[in-house]
Design an enzyme around this catalytic site. Structure first.
Site, mmCIF file in Angstrom:
data_model
loop_
_atom_site.group_PDB
_atom_site.id
_atom_site.type_symbol
_atom_site.label_atom_id
_atom_site.label_comp_id
_atom_site.label_asym_id
_atom_site.label_seq_id
_atom_site.Cartn_x
_atom_site.Cartn_y
_atom_site.Cartn_z
ATOM 1 N N CYS A 137 0.811 -1.230 0.000
ATOM 2 C CA CYS A 137 0.000 0.000 0.000
ATOM 3 C C CYS A 137 0.846 1.283 0.000
ATOM 4 O O CYS A 137 0.466 2.283 -0.617
ATOM 5 C CB CYS A 137 -0.977 -0.001 1.167
ATOM 6 S SG CYS A 137 -0.346 -0.780 2.646
ATOM 7 N N HIS A 250 -2.941 5.993 4.580
ATOM 8 C CA HIS A 250 -1.513 6.207 4.821
ATOM 9 C C HIS A 250 -1.135 7.591 4.284
ATOM 10 O O HIS A 250 -1.612 8.007 3.219
ATOM 11 C CB HIS A 250 -0.666 5.173 4.081
ATOM 12 C CG HIS A 250 -0.826 3.763 4.569
ATOM 13 N ND1 HIS A 250 -1.473 3.421 5.739
ATOM 14 C CD2 HIS A 250 -0.377 2.597 4.032
ATOM 15 C CE1 HIS A 250 -1.420 2.106 5.902
ATOM 16 N NE2 HIS A 250 -0.778 1.581 4.879
HETATM 17 N N1 LIG Z 1 -4.643 -3.878 5.175
HETATM 18 C C1 LIG Z 1 -4.022 -3.286 4.165
HETATM 19 O O1 LIG Z 1 -3.998 -2.060 4.028
HETATM 20 C C2 LIG Z 1 -3.327 -4.109 3.143
HETATM 21 C C3 LIG Z 1 -2.874 -3.472 2.002
HETATM 22 C C4 LIG Z 1 -2.232 -4.216 1.038
HETATM 23 C C5 LIG Z 1 -2.094 -5.559 1.234
HETATM 24 N N2 LIG Z 1 -2.548 -6.163 2.361
HETATM 25 C C6 LIG Z 1 -2.384 -7.605 2.493
HETATM 26 O O2 LIG Z 1 -3.643 -8.259 2.475
HETATM 27 C C7 LIG Z 1 -3.613 -9.412 3.293
HETATM 28 C C8 LIG Z 1 -4.761 -9.418 4.301
HETATM 29 O O3 LIG Z 1 -4.739 -8.245 5.042
HETATM 30 P P1 LIG Z 1 -5.972 -7.785 5.941
HETATM 31 O O4 LIG Z 1 -5.569 -6.447 6.383
HETATM 32 O O5 LIG Z 1 -7.285 -7.970 5.265
HETATM 33 O O6 LIG Z 1 -5.880 -8.824 7.189
HETATM 34 P P2 LIG Z 1 -7.045 -9.343 8.184
HETATM 35 O O7 LIG Z 1 -8.094 -8.336 8.390
HETATM 36 O O8 LIG Z 1 -6.302 -9.850 9.378
HETATM 37 O O9 LIG Z 1 -7.705 -10.579 7.399
HETATM 38 C C9 LIG Z 1 -6.985 -11.755 7.126
HETATM 39 C C10 LIG Z 1 -7.814 -12.650 6.221
HETATM 40 O O10 LIG Z 1 -7.014 -13.778 5.850
HETATM 41 C C11 LIG Z 1 -7.749 -14.969 6.141
HETATM 42 N N3 LIG Z 1 -6.859 -16.072 6.479
HETATM 43 C C12 LIG Z 1 -5.967 -16.146 7.499
HETATM 44 N N4 LIG Z 1 -5.360 -17.361 7.500
HETATM 45 C C13 LIG Z 1 -5.881 -18.056 6.451
HETATM 46 C C14 LIG Z 1 -5.674 -19.364 5.929
HETATM 47 N N5 LIG Z 1 -4.799 -20.203 6.469
HETATM 48 N N6 LIG Z 1 -6.384 -19.748 4.836
HETATM 49 C C15 LIG Z 1 -7.274 -18.903 4.277
HETATM 50 N N7 LIG Z 1 -7.527 -17.657 4.729
HETATM 51 C C16 LIG Z 1 -6.841 -17.235 5.799
HETATM 52 C C17 LIG Z 1 -8.599 -14.577 7.316
HETATM 53 O O11 LIG Z 1 -9.662 -15.516 7.418
HETATM 54 P P3 LIG Z 1 -10.258 -16.035 8.833
HETATM 55 O O12 LIG Z 1 -11.455 -15.171 9.124
HETATM 56 O O13 LIG Z 1 -10.658 -17.436 8.530
HETATM 57 O O14 LIG Z 1 -9.178 -15.942 9.858
HETATM 58 C C18 LIG Z 1 -9.065 -13.194 6.888
HETATM 59 O O15 LIG Z 1 -10.110 -13.303 5.947
HETATM 60 C C19 LIG Z 1 -2.195 -9.449 3.862
HETATM 61 O O16 LIG Z 1 -1.400 -10.221 2.998
HETATM 62 C C20 LIG Z 1 -1.747 -8.036 3.793
HETATM 63 O O17 LIG Z 1 -0.342 -7.906 3.735
HETATM 64 C C21 LIG Z 1 -3.180 -5.474 3.315
#
Ligand SMILES: NC(=O)c1ccc[n+]([C@@H]2O[C@H](COP(=O)([O-])OP(=O)(O)OC[C@H]3O[C@@H](n4cnc5c(N)ncnc54)[C@H](OP(=O)(O)O)[C@@H]3O)[C@@H](O)[C@H]2O)c1
Length: 364
Positions: A137, A250
């Site tokens: 991001c 950000h």
């Molecule tokens: N937040 C940002 O601004 C941002 C920006 C760019 C990229 N990202 C990337 O996007 C990803 C997710 O970020 P987030 O902020 O959405 O995190 P989050 O709110 O913690 O959500 C994590 C998600 O991943 C799922 N998950 C975790 N372990 C899993 C598994 N073993 N198999 C399948 N699904 C699984 C979770 O499902 P459950 O409900 O089953 O636990 C949940 O749906 C990360 O790679 C992060 O680096 C985030």
């Protein structure tokens, strides 16, 4: 509501992996808002959430477990479930014919994986082999502005300091900031579990793990991803990434040394000409980009544009964008839209086979 597929488009089967997370939920919302031609929407997460429901575009959809077989028949898989899941399941999805647009750090620097910011290097998607990476991001909101400088004046060196919101860490971090603020107001102890120190009323110069060179991995992502996206492999970049107690968006303080001179007036013009970039720059009325105002929007906002007198040809400015939307979900959906428009949904190796090509521009 998700759109009825337009007559010349085949409705696509779209999987969202990490559908219960903050990015996954934003992806579902953005797909709906932009009328992406979804036939079937497959929501996937870990076994913990399998069977739970998520509301999407007026419908209640049941979440399934992300397993290799869950990708049978999927055209586009939007992954946002962390690097481990992407490393394990993105190849499984690709081998079953899906094109993965991955939000994690897992594949971004692989030579055969395009790393795309929609308004900077969309043409790189042409050579994808089944996995396309969405940048970090912090890189995402910086690259379109740097592109404008690269094209007009050339870039010698970039210094960027970030002020990153807690939603960049995910749902647990949003809850931790809220809990700590409430604890502070109640005069109670602020307990940190997501971050190594309390984030409320604080600024933490530690995002992701520390590397041997003293930088954090988040900081190094900005360096290496900018080089790849801008096709400037030797670009000199230094970054300090700081987590701040902001819920969404950000902010970045950026200093660029240019090859040819570029005045603040010229910079305002070239920034405003980049699709998706909005200049907000009037100190006399206290107008500059703010995290609270960027939240919920798709644009990248730039302001405080001024000469940096500490070098011969220096420019300083402030960039703000919603990390969940342009920083993650919106760019991923923009890539998917571009794949559909250009007939690149299938990987290049499969594109010659008429039965799997999905180009909307082709005669039906
Ligand atoms: N937040 C940002 O601004 C941002 C920006 C760019 C990229 N990202 C990337 O996007 C990803 C997710 O970020 P987030 O902020 O959405 O995190 P989050 O709110 O913690 O959500 C994590 C998600 O991943 C799922 N998950 C975790 N372990 C899993 C598994 N073993 N198999 C399948 N699904 C699984 C979770 O499902 P459950 O409900 O089953 O636990 C949940 O749906 C990360 O790679 C992060 O680096 C985030």
């Amino acid at each position: 509501m998700f759109s009825e597929p337009r007559t010349r488009e085949r409705a696509l089967t779209v999987a969202v992996v990490g559908a219960t997370g903050v990015v996954g939920r934003t992806m579902i919302q953005v797909l709906s808002e932009r009328n992406f031609p979804v036939g079937e929407l497959r929501l996937l997460a870990s076994g913990r959430s399998a069977g739970s429901t998520v509301s999407a575009a007026g419908r209640t959809l049941t979440v399934g477990e992300a397993t290799p077989d869950a990708f049978e028949g999927v055209d586009i898989a939007l992954f946002s479930a962390g690097s481990e899941v992407s490393l394990q399941l993105a190849p499984e999805a690709a081998v079953r014919g899906a094109t993965v647009i991955d939000n994690s750090n897992a594949w971004r620097m692989e030579a055969n994986v395009p790393l795309i910011v929609s308004q900077v290097n969309p043409q790189d998607a042409e050579w994808h082999e089944g996995i396309i990476a969405n940048p970090n991001c912090s890189t995402m909101q910086l690259a379109p502005v740097l592109m404008a400088i690269r094209d007009k004046a050339g870039i010698e060196r970039v210094i960027v300091d970030t002020y990153q919101s807690v939603s960049g860490t995910g749902a647990d971090a949003l809850a931790e900031l809220e809990t700590q603020v409430r604890a502070h107001v109640a005069g109670e102890m602020k307990v940190a579990s997501v971050y190594p120190h309390p984030i409320a009323f604080n600024a933490l110069p530690e995002i992701d793990v520390f590397l041997e060179n003293g930088y954090t991995r988040e900081e190094w992502k900005v360096v290496s991803e900018c080089r790849k996206i801008l096709h400037l492999p030797d670009l000199r970049v230094s970054c300090t990434a700081v987590r701040v107690p902001v819920f969404v968006s950000h902010s970045e303080a950026v200093h660029v040394e240019t090859t040819r001179s570029l005045s603040p007036e010229e910079a305002r013009k070239i920034f405003a000409a980049v699709p998706g970039v909005v200049v907000q720059d009037d100190p006399s009325t206290h107008l500059y980009p703010l995290a609270t105002q960027a939240a919920g929007k798709d644009e990248i906002f730039v302001g405080r544009i001024r000469k940096d007198p500490s070098v011969d040809r220096g420019l300083a400015f402030w960039v703000v964008s919603d990390n969940l939307r342009k920083g993650a979900a919106t760019n991923a959906v923009e890539i998917a839209e571009m794949l559909v428009e250009r007939g690149w949904v299938s990987a290049r190796s499969r594109r010659t086979a008429p039965s799997t090509a999905i180009g909307v521009g082709e005669a039906s």
